[in-house]
Design an enzyme around this catalytic site. Structure first.
Site, PDB file in Angstrom:
ATOM      1  N   LYS A  82       0.725  -1.069  -0.084  1.00 45.87           N
ATOM      2  CA  LYS A  82       0.068   0.055  -0.029  1.00 45.87           C
ATOM      3  C   LYS A  82       0.874   1.185  -0.142  1.00 45.87           C
ATOM      4  CE  LYS A  82      -4.389  -1.356   2.058  1.00 45.87           C
ATOM      5  NZ  LYS A  82      -4.348  -2.941   2.098  1.00 45.87           N
ATOM      6  N   GLU A 104     -11.136   7.246   3.212  1.00 47.64           N
ATOM      7  CA  GLU A 104     -11.726   6.372   3.974  1.00 47.64           C
ATOM      8  C   GLU A 104     -11.130   5.157   4.309  1.00 47.64           C
ATOM      9  OE1 GLU A 104     -12.893   6.510   0.503  1.00 47.64           O
ATOM     10  OE2 GLU A 104     -12.156   4.408   0.341  1.00 47.64           O
ATOM     11  N   SER A 371       1.722  -9.605  -0.839  1.00 45.87           N
ATOM     12  CA  SER A 371       1.527  -8.376  -0.638  1.00 45.87           C
ATOM     13  C   SER A 371       1.782  -7.596   0.751  1.00 45.87           C
ATOM     14  CB  SER A 371      -0.089  -8.134  -0.920  1.00 45.87           C
ATOM     15  OG  SER A 371      -0.793  -8.897  -0.343  1.00 45.87           O
TER      16      SER A 371
HETATM   17  C1  LIG Z   1      -4.957  -3.764   1.557  1.00 41.80           C
HETATM   18  C2  LIG Z   1      -4.414  -5.055   1.210  1.00 41.80           C
HETATM   19  C3  LIG Z   1      -4.863  -6.093   0.070  1.00 41.80           C
HETATM   20  C4  LIG Z   1      -6.068  -5.936  -1.051  1.00 41.80           C
HETATM   21  O1  LIG Z   1      -5.948  -4.732  -1.601  1.00 41.80           O
HETATM   22  P1  LIG Z   1      -5.304  -4.785  -3.255  1.00 41.80           P
HETATM   23  O2  LIG Z   1      -5.904  -3.585  -3.761  1.00 41.80           O
HETATM   24  O3  LIG Z   1      -6.617  -5.976  -3.867  1.00 41.80           O
HETATM   25  O4  LIG Z   1      -4.108  -5.003  -3.318  1.00 41.80           O
HETATM   26  C5  LIG Z   1      -3.951  -7.197  -0.108  1.00 41.80           C
HETATM   27  N1  LIG Z   1      -3.104  -7.226   0.710  1.00 41.80           N
HETATM   28  C6  LIG Z   1      -2.486  -6.742   1.740  1.00 41.80           C
HETATM   29  C7  LIG Z   1      -1.371  -7.061   2.474  1.00 41.80           C
HETATM   30  C8  LIG Z   1      -3.137  -5.413   1.981  1.00 41.80           C
HETATM   31  O5  LIG Z   1      -2.943  -4.624   3.101  1.00 41.80           O
END
Ligand SMILES: *Cc1c(COP(=O)(O)O)cnc(C)c1O
Length: 391
Positions: A82, A104, A371
């Site tokens: 993010k 938000e 992610s």
């Molecule tokens: C917010 C988040 C997601 C989901 O958001 P995408 O926009 O689909 O990437 C996925 N993994 C993590 C670790 C997140 O914090």
């Protein structure tokens, strides 16, 4: 439309001036060398890029099939992908002369990321959050306040994310001269899905460079979880022109497709409009947006970024799902085998990758986009497994 029949900006008239201003600024700065340089510099010096592409040797040996690499977005500052997007949008806000970021948040992850860049760049920050979520996410609320943000507790309706979105949009429409609306995924009206993708595509660009260095060839699969779709489009985008690379998005099947407790937008969604974009949406019998569920707060979204709806339609990306149980098993397995605690969101991608790897020959290569890190999820996983951690 930006992505075949998907995308667009479906907004009430009072937001059209505000969105036009963002679009003009994005068009002006996206190819500006000084802007790109400033963005890259903060990605490197602040977020900690490039993130590692790690060969999961023990995981690969245990599975006995394809080689598995992990793109370590979990190692970024604040613990997920993010940060890439919030840095990009906050820099754009500064270029536009805005004094304040507004956003938000549901579970609070995007709120914390936004408050972080506001602190970094000396911008004010206002985060709208449903009152129910404020109560549930006390730790993230306190983090945002430590970072200098004002958290607005929204009392309307069900007092969750949907009402927080409405509240933040109304506030933005009245004060857009001084405020920038910072969206947390590759969703919303144009230009946001494209802009967020551009700020996240560094993930795939790095994967390509790194795998060519390590293996001297492209991977056979790139796999990522899909909520709104920002980490996935970031990982996929640079590989779209490479026909040998199979791209797989994994969404949250929650308690299963045969229940109402899932967030399977790609699998069961219909074409519709949500949050200012035309995309795939989960609708109920009455044609209203369905309530969604997943163990993972980052994946329980009833829409999806319009570029994913398009990539699905042209069959360039294939979308599968993983249930809560499958994701939790993958969470536990990676922790045990590699000493890496993955975010529960990322664990959905891992779950699919693990089952796939076992079926493939040893010369195949899978890259999983990890992610985020899972420290935030440990307590919740314990509860899922039937015990309560009290601190
Ligand atoms: C917010 C988040 C997601 C989901 O958001 P995408 O926009 O689909 O990437 C996925 N993994 C993590 C670790 C997140 O914090």
């Amino acid at each position: 439309m930006e992505f075949g029949q998907f995308g667009g900006a479906y907004l009430p008239p009072y937001l059209l001036t505000a969105i036009k201003e963002v679009e003009d600024a994005y068009n002006k700065f996206k190819d500006d060398p000084a802007f790109i340089e400033e963005f890259k510099d903060l990605l490197n010096t602040y977020a900690g890029r490039p993130s590692n592409l790690y060969f999961a040797k023990r995981l690969t040996e245990c599975l006995g099939g394809a080689k598995v690499y992990l793109k370590r977005e979990d190692l970024n500052h604040t613990g997920s992908h993010k940060i890439n997007n919030v840095i990009g949008q906050a820099l754009l806000a500064k270029r536009m002369g805005k004094k304040k970021l507004i956003a938000e948040t549901g579970a609070g992850q995007h709120g914390v990321a936004t408050a972080t860049v506001a602190a970094l760049l000396g911008l004010e920050c206002e985060i709208h959050m449903g009152a129910v979520d404020v109560e549930k996410q006390a730790l993230n609320v306190y983090k945002m306040q430590l970072l200098g943000a004002t958290v607005v507790s929204v009392q309307e309706g069900l007092r969750t994310l949907k009402e927080a979105v409405d509240s933040a949009l109304i506030k933005w429409s009245t004060e857009h001269e001084s405020m920038f609306y910072l969206i947390g995924s590759a969703v919303g009206p144009h230009p946001y899905p494209m802009m967020v993708r551009d700020f996240q595509k560094v993930i795939g660009i790095e994967i390509k460079e790194q795998i060519l260095k390590l293996e001297n060839r492209l991977p056979d699969y790139v796999i990522a979880c899909v909520g709104g779709g920002s980490n996935a489009i970031g990982a996929f985008f640079d590989f779209i022109p490479d026909p040998t690379v199979k791209l797989i998005g994994v969404e949250a099947l929650g308690k299963g497709l045969d229940t109402n407790l899932h967030a399977a937008t790609m699998t069961l969604g219909q074409t519709g409009v949500i949050h200012g974009m035309k995309t795939k949406v989960l609708l109920d019998d009455k044609g209203e947006i369905s309530p969604v569920y997943s163990i993972s707060a980052g994946l329980d979204y009833p829409g999806v970024g319009p570029e994913h709806a398009y990539l699905d339609e042209i069959k360039r990306v294939t979308y599968f799902g993983a249930t809560d149980e499958e994701a939790v098993q993958a969470f536990e397995y990676l922790t045990l085998i590699e000493g890496i605690i993955p975010a529960i969101e990322s664990s959905h991608a891992l779950a699919y990758a693990i089952s796939l790897a076992k079926t493939l020959p040893k010369d195949q290569i899978i890259v999983v986009n990890l992610s985020g890190r899972g420290d935030k999820d440990v307590k919740h996983i314990a509860r899922f497994r039937g015990f309560e951690i009290v601190d």
